[in-house]
Motif scaffolding. Structure first.
Motif, mmCIF file in Angstrom:
data_model
loop_
_atom_site.group_PDB
_atom_site.id
_atom_site.type_symbol
_atom_site.label_atom_id
_atom_site.label_comp_id
_atom_site.label_asym_id
_atom_site.label_seq_id
_atom_site.Cartn_x
_atom_site.Cartn_y
_atom_site.Cartn_z
ATOM 1 N N VAL A 219 63.105 -40.786 13.868
ATOM 2 C CA VAL A 219 64.553 -41.025 13.836
ATOM 3 C C VAL A 219 65.155 -40.498 12.550
ATOM 4 C CG1 VAL A 219 63.832 -43.336 14.645
ATOM 5 C CG2 VAL A 219 65.739 -43.128 13.032
ATOM 6 N N ILE B 202 66.561 -51.836 2.237
ATOM 7 C CA ILE B 202 65.566 -52.644 1.550
ATOM 8 C C ILE B 202 65.786 -52.737 0.052
ATOM 9 C CG2 ILE B 202 63.104 -52.874 1.061
ATOM 10 C CD1 ILE B 202 62.577 -51.503 3.746
ATOM 11 N N VAL C 126 55.119 -59.565 10.719
ATOM 12 C CA VAL C 126 53.842 -59.316 10.063
ATOM 13 C C VAL C 126 53.918 -59.327 8.549
ATOM 14 C CG1 VAL C 126 52.998 -58.008 12.026
ATOM 15 C CG2 VAL C 126 54.089 -56.809 10.135
ATOM 16 N N ILE D 43 52.954 -51.585 15.185
ATOM 17 C CA ILE D 43 52.372 -52.527 14.245
ATOM 18 C C ILE D 43 51.279 -53.395 14.854
ATOM 19 C CG2 ILE D 43 52.881 -54.476 12.727
ATOM 20 C CD1 ILE D 43 55.701 -53.320 12.396
ATOM 21 N N SER E 257 57.976 -61.602 -4.636
ATOM 22 C CA SER E 257 56.526 -61.507 -4.771
ATOM 23 C C SER E 257 56.166 -60.867 -6.096
ATOM 24 C CB SER E 257 55.979 -60.703 -3.584
ATOM 25 O OG SER E 257 54.879 -59.926 -3.972
ATOM 26 N N ARG F 14 66.352 -55.906 -2.955
ATOM 27 C CA ARG F 14 65.688 -56.160 -4.230
ATOM 28 C C ARG F 14 66.713 -56.429 -5.315
ATOM 29 N NH1 ARG F 14 60.465 -52.610 -5.138
ATOM 30 N NH2 ARG F 14 60.032 -54.605 -6.150
ATOM 31 N N SER G 102 60.075 -58.850 -1.337
ATOM 32 C CA SER G 102 59.272 -57.953 -2.157
ATOM 33 C C SER G 102 59.480 -58.240 -3.637
ATOM 34 C CB SER G 102 59.663 -56.513 -1.830
ATOM 35 O OG SER G 102 59.331 -55.658 -2.884
ATOM 36 N N SER H 128 48.537 -56.640 7.511
ATOM 37 C CA SER H 128 48.934 -57.976 7.930
ATOM 38 C C SER H 128 47.730 -58.793 8.384
ATOM 39 C CB SER H 128 49.947 -57.844 9.071
ATOM 40 O OG SER H 128 49.973 -59.009 9.840
ATOM 41 N N VAL I 242 57.550 -51.446 -0.342
ATOM 42 C CA VAL I 242 57.793 -52.833 -0.743
ATOM 43 C C VAL I 242 56.793 -53.823 -0.170
ATOM 44 C CG1 VAL I 242 60.221 -52.389 -1.078
ATOM 45 C CG2 VAL I 242 59.415 -53.251 1.128
ATOM 46 N N LEU I 243 55.792 -53.335 0.468
ATOM 47 C CA LEU I 243 54.769 -54.258 0.960
ATOM 48 C C LEU I 243 53.987 -54.730 -0.248
ATOM 49 C CD1 LEU I 243 53.486 -52.211 4.038
ATOM 50 C CD2 LEU I 243 55.171 -54.058 4.000
ATOM 51 N N SER I 244 53.239 -55.801 -0.078
ATOM 52 C CA SER I 244 52.396 -56.162 -1.200
ATOM 53 C C SER I 244 50.952 -56.214 -0.732
ATOM 54 C CB SER I 244 52.814 -57.502 -1.822
ATOM 55 O OG SER I 244 53.099 -58.432 -0.805
ATOM 56 N N VAL J 63 68.997 -48.636 16.564
ATOM 57 C CA VAL J 63 68.260 -47.627 17.313
ATOM 58 C C VAL J 63 67.584 -48.252 18.521
ATOM 59 C CG1 VAL J 63 67.500 -46.973 14.993
ATOM 60 C CG2 VAL J 63 65.868 -46.850 16.895
ATOM 61 N N SER K 298 54.055 -61.145 4.903
ATOM 62 C CA SER K 298 53.429 -62.393 4.531
ATOM 63 C C SER K 298 54.238 -63.041 3.419
ATOM 64 C CB SER K 298 51.974 -62.175 4.078
ATOM 65 O OG SER K 298 51.894 -61.088 3.209
ATOM 66 N N SER L 195 45.446 -59.645 5.472
ATOM 67 C CA SER L 195 45.993 -60.740 4.668
ATOM 68 C C SER L 195 45.724 -62.071 5.356
ATOM 69 C CB SER L 195 47.488 -60.503 4.481
ATOM 70 O OG SER L 195 48.196 -61.703 4.463
ATOM 71 N N LEU M 108 63.571 -58.378 3.477
ATOM 72 C CA LEU M 108 62.322 -57.776 3.031
ATOM 73 C C LEU M 108 62.419 -57.380 1.565
ATOM 74 C CD1 LEU M 108 59.560 -56.503 3.237
ATOM 75 C CD2 LEU M 108 60.569 -54.568 4.462
ATOM 76 N N SER N 123 68.423 -46.923 22.084
ATOM 77 C CA SER N 123 67.328 -46.477 22.924
ATOM 78 C C SER N 123 67.389 -47.076 24.324
ATOM 79 C CB SER N 123 66.011 -46.827 22.237
ATOM 80 O OG SER N 123 64.935 -46.521 23.074
ATOM 81 N N LEU O 265 50.492 -51.077 8.319
ATOM 82 C CA LEU O 265 51.108 -52.385 8.118
ATOM 83 C C LEU O 265 50.409 -53.441 8.967
ATOM 84 C CD1 LEU O 265 53.177 -54.433 7.224
ATOM 85 C CD2 LEU O 265 54.859 -53.386 8.735
ATOM 86 N N TYR P 160 71.591 -45.132 11.585
ATOM 87 C CA TYR P 160 70.290 -45.074 12.230
ATOM 88 C C TYR P 160 69.248 -45.796 11.394
ATOM 89 C CZ TYR P 160 72.115 -41.445 15.305
ATOM 90 O OH TYR P 160 72.844 -40.744 16.231
ATOM 91 N N SER Q 95 60.155 -46.561 5.333
ATOM 92 C CA SER Q 95 60.990 -47.252 4.355
ATOM 93 C C SER Q 95 60.382 -48.543 3.848
ATOM 94 C CB SER Q 95 62.367 -47.544 4.961
ATOM 95 O OG SER Q 95 62.213 -48.326 6.127
ATOM 96 N N PHE Q 96 59.643 -49.235 4.681
ATOM 97 C CA PHE Q 96 59.092 -50.514 4.257
ATOM 98 C C PHE Q 96 57.839 -50.368 3.393
ATOM 99 C CE2 PHE Q 96 57.395 -49.546 8.510
ATOM 100 C CZ PHE Q 96 56.035 -49.524 8.232
ATOM 101 N N TYR R 247 61.342 -43.422 19.654
ATOM 102 C CA TYR R 247 62.301 -43.866 18.663
ATOM 103 C C TYR R 247 61.691 -44.972 17.809
ATOM 104 C CZ TYR R 247 65.960 -41.421 21.228
ATOM 105 O OH TYR R 247 66.736 -40.466 21.835
#
Lengths: 372, 372
Positions: A112, B257, B318, A257, B295, B261, B292, A292, A318-320, B112, B320, A295, B288, B116, A288, B106, A314-315, A106
């Motif tokens: 999921v 997410i 993780v 991660i 940033s 924004r 994002s 991390s 939007v990471l940079s 989750v 930044s 960075s 997050l 779990s 990720l 979910y 999903s993330f 999961y």
DNA sequence: ATAGTAATTGAAAGCGTTTACATCTTCGAT
DNA sequence: ATCGAAGATGTAAACGCTTTCAATTACTAT
């Protein structure tokens, strides 16, 4: 048997000759402890003035009973708050309207997501789904399947095509169809994609950009027909260009991660000339982790290091910088798997293989390698 | 009855005296279509040379049958590959060894995770769990509960304490205990925490640091006793210091997410003097999203803007900079809920309220406000 | 041995549906 | 009206277990 009959019907008369039942302890609508018993079909039948068979038909095959009767039954059922007993139905029909799903974990968003859309589709079709996770372990998976089978699931969705052989035997014995997902197969019904090709293409993209030293890091590949082929794809792409993926650049980590962070250290620990200039990851979580750690160490992504993830979690967007990744339409897999399984359970075995096409989503973590 | 019997068995012979059953279509171990029938308890009994009652006892209450008998039964069962029919058992015992869980979504990692560990605990106790998501909608939830109840679940785990009143009525009628999670209640059994206090403390932390203009953004608060109190907590902390949270700084967004924004844009759109210097978010996903966007717009976190998340999702550490957040032990909630429910189902109602303590995890997204 | 008691086992009655089959209605065609 | 066929309903036998109650067997203490 008895054609013309008075108040005592033929069959009832029979029971006087045959004194087998001592005394039925029936006393409708209340329990031994006085608590109100939940209404059963018989109660509905009595209230509606019909037989229990008619109640059943009114509920399951409304078109088979006269509208007026149907109404009466419905009204009685509603009045009593009648709820059909699924166990009894399951026992009688030998089907549970339940299906089982086992995902490896999961902790991986993509599973999921697939599970969620699988479930939504199944529910719309009147099925409940029992889910479990195998933690990437064949024995655990087998055990869970055993439980599900005992629970009488009508169908099964599994991730990947590598399972305990006994699993197939048991499912076969119980005549429970299986739909395989996330990988392709020519022996089983499946909804998945070519994992090798996906990374093969990603690797070629990197190679075309001028990268020469690629790395690949995935979660466990043991009994895993997603991770292993993903690594293969990278090897293959390099081999085609006469390049060789250094064993030091081929990592297997425990997924997640933090595993990605460790991977970074291992990969980037060597002398600069030997470090990979691009890393293809088996999941976005690993990517990720790598980002991390990079960075933190002041390694610039994508200038000093390119990274490609897998799944488009999903993330990731939007990471940079936003993660370049191989998108897999998990919702589609879940939905199509459900549809295919539904089909299989209906014995209309028209489906065979549904091929999903992963897509390389170009974002910000890939660039040409730095000039040496 | 008939001890020594030829090709015609005792029971069949009986039917000549008692002509009620036209012709029993029995022919052990093979179906009408010739397919091998799955073995049932009767088959095991015959092979082991005992009665079906003994088979049942050997399987369920081994201590109640003599060791030698037990062995014989076990051997026979193994030999035939006997699998107990759960539907029959459920019908007979009136319990399904199944429990239901409904989470709002979910898409929120914390649910989750709880699901779990709930599941893991339940499985260890011999229960299967049927899960569903309500998508934050009371009607959907009610519908799912109705399905679960029809399926005969022995217990229910729900998130939060706001539900369709009919839900409680129905569960009560079916005598199905409910465990509430993620929020506290003095009327229901629950495993949760004080959502208001959690953000109250976080807000005070910010206030102590010198922040004067806080903002709070959560997902929907309608029928939601987690998000609403979280917003309240912030209001309260400010009120205690004679400050007022500007309505413009109190946002409700659709969760996720991307919602974060959008929130950023709304919050930081005004003139600088009115912008919040710190934002408390209802989930890490929202945080997050905010990070994002910040940033991307070149707003420095934490120097120009502090952010606090909620849940401590897996990615939070993780990012930044790593996200300062209110950690909730979802595994613990899942596990304790399961234990409590198990307890409730055993009718040993010794549990009442299990209070979880969220913890403010200090990381890198909070700093004192910039000097004006 | 023998009565008395405790431990095992078996027979059979449910549990609440579905469904094959029989019976009774209905209704159109004669 | 009357006959049949088709349609609607009812009867009762499954489905495969658990469990009560009675019968049997095994022990213990005389």
């Amino acid at each position: 048997m008895v054609k013309p009959s008075g108040p005592v019907t033929g069959t009832q008369a029979l029971s006087t000759i045959n004194p087998e039942h001592p005394l039925p302890r029936k006393n409708r609508s209340s329990n031994s402890d006085g608590r109100t018993r939940l209404p059963v079909a018989q109660d509905v039948a009595e209230l509606a003035g019909v037989s229990i068979a008619t109640v059943s038909r009114a509920l399951n095959e409304p078109e088979k009973v006269r509208p007026v009767t149907r109404e009466a039954v419905m009204k009685a059922a509603a009045e009593l708050g009648f709820v059909l007993n699924s166990a009894a139905r399951a026992l009688s029909t030998r089907r549970s309207s339940t299906v089982g799903v086992i995902v490896p974990s999961y902790g991986n968003e993509v599973f999921v997501r697939a599970l969620s859309s699988f479930q939504r589709t199944m529910r719309a079709a009147g099925y409940q789904v029992l889910a479990a996770s195998s933690e990437y372990d064949l024995a655990t998976e087998m055990q869970e399947v055993a439980f599900l089978l005992q629970r009488g699931v009508d169908g099964l969705m599994l991730v990947g095509g590598i399972h305990d052989p006994a699993l197939y035997a048991r499912a076969e014995r119980s005549q429970v169809p299986i739909i395989q997902s996330f990988s392709l197969s020519d022996r089983e019904y499946c909804v998945g994609f070519d994992n090798r090709e996906a990374t093969f293409r990603a690797a070629n993209y990197l190679l075309d950009l001028g990268h020469k030293r690629l790395a690949v890091v995935t979660g466990t590949r043991e009994n895993n027909d997603r991770a292993a082929p993903r690594a293969e794809g990278v090897h293959l792409a390099m081999a085609e260009r006469g390049l060789k993926l250094s064993p030091a650049h081929d990592l297997i980590v425990s997924s997640g991660i933090v595993a990605g962070r460790d991977a970074f250290s291992q990969l980037m620990g060597g002398p600069e000339k030997q470090r990979p200039t691009a890393i293809i990851c088996g999941t976005d979580e690993i990517a990720l982790g790598i980002m991390s750690e990079a960075s933190e160490r002041g390694i610039d992504i994508p200038r000093a290091l390119s990274v490609i993830g897998f799944n488009d979690s999903s993330f990731s967007a939007v990471l940079s910088p936003p993660l370049t990744t191989i998108r897999v339409d998990a919702d589609e897999i879940g939905k199509s798997s459900a549809l295919a399984l539904l089909n299989l359970m209906g014995a209309r075995t028209t489906v065979q293989v549904t091929r999903i096409t992963p897509e390389l989503v170009l974002r910000g973590t890939v660039a040409p390698p730095e000039k040496l």
